[in-house]
Write a protein that holds these residues in place. Structure first.
Motif, PDB file in Angstrom:
ATOM      1  N   GLU A 294       0.835  -1.186   0.000  1.00 27.97           N
ATOM      2  CA  GLU A 294       0.000   0.000   0.000  1.00 27.97           C
ATOM      3  C   GLU A 294       0.877   1.246   0.000  1.00 27.97           C
ATOM      4  N   LEU A 295       0.276   2.368  -0.290  1.00 31.44           N
ATOM      5  CA  LEU A 295       0.990   3.640  -0.297  1.00 31.44           C
ATOM      6  C   LEU A 295       1.049   4.164   1.135  1.00 31.44           C
ATOM      7  N   ILE A 296       2.267   4.330   1.652  1.00 34.74           N
ATOM      8  CA  ILE A 296       2.422   4.707   3.063  1.00 34.74           C
ATOM      9  C   ILE A 296       3.436   5.849   3.176  1.00 34.74           C
ATOM     10  N   ASP A 297       3.309   6.577   4.276  1.00 33.58           N
ATOM     11  CA  ASP A 297       4.289   7.609   4.628  1.00 33.58           C
ATOM     12  C   ASP A 297       5.371   6.922   5.456  1.00 33.58           C
ATOM     13  N   LEU A 298       6.585   6.852   4.910  1.00 40.06           N
ATOM     14  CA  LEU A 298       7.663   6.130   5.590  1.00 40.06           C
ATOM     15  C   LEU A 298       8.001   6.770   6.928  1.00 40.06           C
ATOM     16  N   ARG A 330       5.034  -2.672   2.200  1.00 41.14           N
ATOM     17  CA  ARG A 330       4.302  -3.395   3.235  1.00 41.14           C
ATOM     18  C   ARG A 330       4.687  -2.799   4.589  1.00 41.14           C
ATOM     19  N   PRO A 331       3.759  -2.171   5.266  1.00 44.81           N
ATOM     20  CA  PRO A 331       4.096  -1.417   6.487  1.00 44.81           C
ATOM     21  C   PRO A 331       4.772  -2.261   7.563  1.00 44.81           C
ATOM     22  N   ALA A 438       7.498   7.412  -3.864  1.00 46.27           N
ATOM     23  CA  ALA A 438       6.249   7.393  -4.627  1.00 46.27           C
ATOM     24  C   ALA A 438       5.556   8.739  -4.467  1.00 46.27           C
ATOM     25  N   SER A 439       4.628   9.019  -5.375  1.00 47.08           N
ATOM     26  CA  SER A 439       3.864  10.261  -5.296  1.00 47.08           C
ATOM     27  C   SER A 439       2.896  10.177  -4.131  1.00 47.08           C
ATOM     28  N   TRP A 446       0.147  16.136   0.596  1.00 48.52           N
ATOM     29  CA  TRP A 446       1.592  16.274   0.421  1.00 48.52           C
ATOM     30  C   TRP A 446       2.077  17.625   0.957  1.00 48.52           C
ATOM     31  N   SER A 447       1.304  18.683   0.678  1.00 43.74           N
ATOM     32  CA  SER A 447       1.701  19.996   1.172  1.00 43.74           C
ATOM     33  C   SER A 447       1.593  20.074   2.684  1.00 43.74           C
ATOM     34  N   ALA A 448       0.626  19.320   3.236  1.00 43.14           N
ATOM     35  CA  ALA A 448       0.448  19.348   4.692  1.00 43.14           C
ATOM     36  C   ALA A 448       1.553  18.611   5.405  1.00 43.14           C
TER      37      ALA A 448
END
Length: 456
Positions: A294-298, A330-331, A438-439, A446-448
């Motif tokens: 999944e798309l995650i914030d590292l 994968r988190p 990733a985007s 993203w700005s936050a």
């Protein structure tokens, strides 16, 4: 059977089409000939008169002719077979009430009769309907069809047997491997096209199975070696306690401080065994995981791993300097890798020096750095830092199994990333992990949580 059936159907369809075309062609030719003969006879009758036009004797074959006089009587050549009676439609032609007429009785055994009006009468030219050419053609097509069907069946059977022979040999070889469990017996690469690709695929599968079996064997041997030392120490300490307890000299032989130190050693050995068992489970699982990508914030993953590390190493400070970087992964697996990096740094970092964790964006990569203020890594050990069960000579006395960093590399490799080792500015080790960035899921989010956001 498929080839023979296909040929039979093709021959049948071809026969039907060819017969229809030939039938139409023969009809057109016969009718054209009747038209031509009737006009010749009409021209002669027009010159000599219907009653006087000469009718040569019937030669026994060929066209049949008849002259219809104005009164309705008829003239026919001598010896000619009798034609069917003049029909009502033909009489209308004689009377001028109808145009020229082509009549056909039963095509199989009847006549085709063409009636052409001449003066106050008419002339008729007829021929006997003959379907023998069609019958001969059909008989010839039947023989050709039977020959083609038999030949097609023979050729199809030969081709099928020849084409399936490599499959039979491939099946026999696969059955042999399944029965003997001998993965070293490669299947001979023969045939071409799909057969060759299938054989190569099975050989690749056998190679993968051999590598997997070898990895399992090495893992079992390494695990047994790593388990031997803590188990031996644990067994000796427990036997000592049991022997002293049986003699009733436990308190006299072991003062309170010694007993406390011994129990502490037992607890540490049990914790080491528990950690080793967990890491062995992680290694044995390999890349098999039910966790979805999944798309995650590292940054969230790093913060969670640092929180767990602080609870496991309360005496070591963990300092974070992380920026929001989004990755696809994968988190749980990534958190496990980050936790192993921090645990490794915590073993070497002095109590008064924190473990520093940095997360930043470097081009198209998310760069994670974990450094400590320990003695660093010798140049000879750098190439093998992330190898399974490898421990430097200086680390043999420290707790651990040598599996933590190998798990890190496996997780990073599975995410398409890279691992690296360098010397920290503080003199210790600097372990680096790079993952493809990733985007972010949306521009607003993203700005936050942009690059300027840091967690300390």
């Amino acid at each position: 059977m498929i080839a023979a059936t296909a040929i039979a159907v093709s021959v049948f369809v071809s026969f039907q089409v060819a017969s229809e075309l030939m039938d139409r062609k023969l009809r057109a030719t016969a009718e054209a000939q009747l038209h031509a003969d009737s006009r010749v006879l009409a021209a002669n009758a027009d010159r000599a008169g219907l009653a006087q036009v000469p009718l040569p004797p019937y030669p026994g074959t060929g066209r049949l002719v008849r002259v219809i006089l104005p009164g309705g009587s008829t003239r026919t050549p001598v010896g000619q077979p009798a034609l069917p009676p003049v029909s009502e439609d033909a009489r209308r032609v004689v009377q001028g009430a109808a145009p020229d007429l082509l009549e056909s009785t039963d095509w199989n055994d009847g006549y085709r009769v063409y009636t052409l009006r001449v003066g106050d009468g008419a002339v008729q030219v007829a021929d006997l309907a003959d379907d023998s050419p069609i019958n001969e053609f059909g008989f010839g097509m039947l023989l050709i069809g039977l020959f083609c069907v038999a030949g097609g069946a023979l050729v199809g059977r030969t081709v099928a047997r020849t084409g399936l022979a490599p499959i039979d040999r491939l099946t026999a070889a696969a059955v042999h491997v399944a029965q003997t469990r001998n993965l070293d017996a490669d299947i001979p690469d023969e045939g071409g096209g799909e057969i060759r690709r299938l054989t190569q695929s099975i050989n690749d599968m056998l190679t993968a199975l051999r590598d997997s079996r070898q990895s399992q064997r090495l893992l079992a041997e390494d695990a047994a070696h790593e388990l031997k030392t803590p188990l031996t120490s644990l067994r000796l300490n427990v036997e000592l306690l049991i022997r002293l307890d049986r003699r009733g000299t436990l308190e006299s032989a072991l003062p309170a401080a010694s007993r406390s130190r011994l129990l502490h050693d037992l607890g540490a050995q049990l914790a080491e065994l528990s950690t080793l068992a967990t890491e062995l489970t992680e290694v044995a699982r390999g890349d098999v995981s039910d966790e979805s990508t999944e798309l995650i914030d590292l940054a969230d993953v790093v913060v969670a791993a640092a929180t767990r590390a602080r609870s496991r190493m309360p005496d070591i400070e963990v300092m974070l300097d992380v920026s929001s970087v989004w990755v696809s992964g994968r988190p749980a697996a990534l958190q496990r890798a980050v936790l192993n990096l921090i645990d490794n740094a915590g073993k070497w970092s002095p109590a008064d020096q924190p473990v520093q964790v940095r997360l930043l964006t470097e081009g198209a990569w998310a760069l994670l750095e974990v450094d400590d203020a320990g003695p660093g890594i010798d140049a000879a050990d750098v190439p093998r830092v992330f190898d399974r069960f490898y421990r430097a000579d200086s680390a043999r006395a420290l707790p651990g199994s040598g599996l933590g960093l190998s798990i890190v590399r496996r997780v990073v490799d599975a995410h398409g990333g890279r691992t690296g080792v360098a010397r920290s500015a503080r003199g210790g080790a600097l372990l680096q992990v790079s993952l493809p960035a990733a985007s972010p899921p949306s521009a607003s989010k993203w700005s936050a949580a942009g690059d300027d956001t840091a967690v300390r």
